[in-house]
Design a protein around this motif. Structure first.
Motif, PDB file in Angstrom:
ATOM      1  N   LEU A 102      70.748 118.025  -5.568  1.00 51.92           N
ATOM      2  CA  LEU A 102      71.426 119.229  -6.026  1.00 51.92           C
ATOM      3  C   LEU A 102      71.029 120.431  -5.176  1.00 51.92           C
ATOM      4  O   LEU A 102      69.922 120.493  -4.639  1.00 51.92           O
ATOM      5  CB  LEU A 102      71.066 119.500  -7.486  1.00 51.92           C
ATOM      6  CG  LEU A 102      71.479 118.416  -8.487  1.00 51.92           C
ATOM      7  CD1 LEU A 102      70.727 118.595  -9.796  1.00 51.92           C
ATOM      8  CD2 LEU A 102      72.972 118.451  -8.727  1.00 51.92           C
ATOM      9  N   LEU A 103      71.953 121.388  -5.099  1.00 48.82           N
ATOM     10  CA  LEU A 103      71.719 122.604  -4.326  1.00 48.82           C
ATOM     11  C   LEU A 103      71.654 123.806  -5.267  1.00 48.82           C
ATOM     12  O   LEU A 103      72.616 124.077  -5.995  1.00 48.82           O
ATOM     13  CB  LEU A 103      72.848 122.812  -3.309  1.00 48.82           C
ATOM     14  CG  LEU A 103      72.751 124.075  -2.439  1.00 48.82           C
ATOM     15  CD1 LEU A 103      71.554 123.984  -1.500  1.00 48.82           C
ATOM     16  CD2 LEU A 103      74.043 124.280  -1.653  1.00 48.82           C
ATOM     17  N   PRO A 104      70.556 124.577  -5.287  1.00 45.35           N
ATOM     18  CA  PRO A 104      70.494 125.779  -6.115  1.00 45.35           C
ATOM     19  C   PRO A 104      71.497 126.840  -5.633  1.00 45.35           C
ATOM     20  O   PRO A 104      71.577 127.129  -4.440  1.00 45.35           O
ATOM     21  CB  PRO A 104      69.056 126.272  -5.922  1.00 45.35           C
ATOM     22  CG  PRO A 104      68.284 125.057  -5.494  1.00 45.35           C
ATOM     23  CD  PRO A 104      69.254 124.276  -4.652  1.00 45.35           C
ATOM     24  N   ALA A 173      69.292 132.153  -2.256  1.00 47.82           N
ATOM     25  CA  ALA A 173      68.238 132.377  -1.268  1.00 47.82           C
ATOM     26  C   ALA A 173      67.121 133.221  -1.875  1.00 47.82           C
ATOM     27  O   ALA A 173      67.365 134.066  -2.733  1.00 47.82           O
ATOM     28  CB  ALA A 173      68.814 133.085  -0.041  1.00 47.82           C
ATOM     29  N   PRO A 174      65.878 132.979  -1.470  1.00 52.69           N
ATOM     30  CA  PRO A 174      64.773 133.834  -1.947  1.00 52.69           C
ATOM     31  C   PRO A 174      65.047 135.293  -1.615  1.00 52.69           C
ATOM     32  O   PRO A 174      65.515 135.624  -0.532  1.00 52.69           O
ATOM     33  CB  PRO A 174      63.569 133.301  -1.151  1.00 52.69           C
ATOM     34  CG  PRO A 174      63.937 131.917  -0.775  1.00 52.69           C
ATOM     35  CD  PRO A 174      65.414 131.925  -0.553  1.00 52.69           C
ATOM     36  N   VAL A 190      60.841 130.859  -4.807  1.00 51.46           N
ATOM     37  CA  VAL A 190      60.206 130.662  -3.500  1.00 51.46           C
ATOM     38  C   VAL A 190      61.129 129.945  -2.532  1.00 51.46           C
ATOM     39  O   VAL A 190      61.197 130.277  -1.345  1.00 51.46           O
ATOM     40  CB  VAL A 190      58.877 129.897  -3.660  1.00 51.46           C
ATOM     41  CG1 VAL A 190      58.192 129.719  -2.305  1.00 51.46           C
ATOM     42  CG2 VAL A 190      57.959 130.638  -4.624  1.00 51.46           C
ATOM     43  N   GLY A 191      61.840 128.921  -3.007  1.00 52.36           N
ATOM     44  CA  GLY A 191      62.726 128.158  -2.135  1.00 52.36           C
ATOM     45  C   GLY A 191      62.448 126.672  -2.265  1.00 52.36           C
ATOM     46  O   GLY A 191      61.708 126.222  -3.147  1.00 52.36           O
ATOM     47  N   THR A 192      63.059 125.892  -1.362  1.00 49.03           N
ATOM     48  CA  THR A 192      62.993 124.432  -1.422  1.00 49.03           C
ATOM     49  C   THR A 192      62.157 123.896  -0.272  1.00 49.03           C
ATOM     50  O   THR A 192      62.307 124.324   0.874  1.00 49.03           O
ATOM     51  CB  THR A 192      64.410 123.836  -1.372  1.00 49.03           C
ATOM     52  OG1 THR A 192      65.170 124.338  -2.475  1.00 49.03           O
ATOM     53  CG2 THR A 192      64.373 122.315  -1.454  1.00 49.03           C
TER      54      THR A 192
END
Length: 231
Positions: A102-104, A173-174, A190-192
């Motif tokens: 999955l993509l946030p 995006a952060p 924070v991100g992936t």
């Protein structure tokens, strides 16, 4: 040639001309079939439930070089009777993901009666997993840098089953801390990194009970932080 023969010849000639004329007219009336690619795009179905914010209401998706907005209402379509109970603050929680990566694409923070809610929205055909626990400091994966998180306690959240965006693909995006509204002081996205998306939630008043669950259509991970002073 006799008069009878000449009359017969004229009748035959006239009949032949009429037949040719009708044939040409019929050919001119037939339209050629319309060419195409043979496929139709599927209908777009949006499942916006009562109280659920739409992308135009509270979120702006962004490409890799853009910064989206990330605050707004979180009135998700949840029946209070169907929600899981709040787990004790000192209990780590962990659930495995399933389906596709999955993509946030969005994050929201909202204030509700008795709790604050953090929602991470994702796109794709899957169900996210999670790993959550309170930590003494927020350390960014990959770079190992310490993040300053406002609050008396820090809830660490790893969202599993997530992926990096493809080139040009809209994603969340952060963008620095997202301010909370009550018991949640702020949220750091924070991100992936290596299939895990990392968040830190700053909690006012120390470690509080919390619950984590998922919603579908679209896929969402929901973290509720209990607020006993707002019950």
């Amino acid at each position: 040639m006799t008069a009878r023969h000449r009359a017969a010849t004229r009748l035959l000639t006239a009949a032949t001309a009429a037949t040719l004329t009708l044939g040409l007219a019929a050919c001119g009336d037939d339209e050629p079939p319309t060419s195409g690619n043979g496929t139709n795009p599927p209908p777009v179905v949006e499942t916006t439930e009562p109280g659920t914010a739409t992308p135009t209401d509270d979120a702006t998706t962004a490409g890799p070089t853009e910064t989206p907005t990330s605050s707004g209402p979180t009135d998700e379509e949840t029946d209070p009777a169907a929600l899981p109970a709040f787990a004790p603050a000192g209990t780590p929680q962990s659930v495995e993901p399933s389906g596709d990566m999955l993509l946030p694409v969005d994050m929201r923070v909202g204030d509700h009666e008795g709790y604050d809610r953090v929602v991470l929205e994702l796109t794709g055909d899957g169900v996210p997993g999670w790993q959550t626990e309170y930590v003494t400091e927020a350390v960014e994966d990959g770079r190992g840098e310490t993040i300053d998180v406002d609050g008396d306690a820090i809830l660490s959240v790893y969202v599993s089953g997530t992926r990096y965006p493809d080139e040009g693909e809209d994603h969340y995006a952060p963008q620095g801390p997202v301010e909370g509204s009550d018991v949640v002081e702020e949220v750091h996205y924070v991100g992936t990194f290596e299939g895990l998306t990392q968040l830190f939630i700053g909690v006012d008043g120390g470690e509080a009970d919390y619950r984590v669950f998922t919603l579908a259509d679209p896929a969402r991970l929901v973290i509720d932080i209990a607020d006993p002073e707002d019950g």
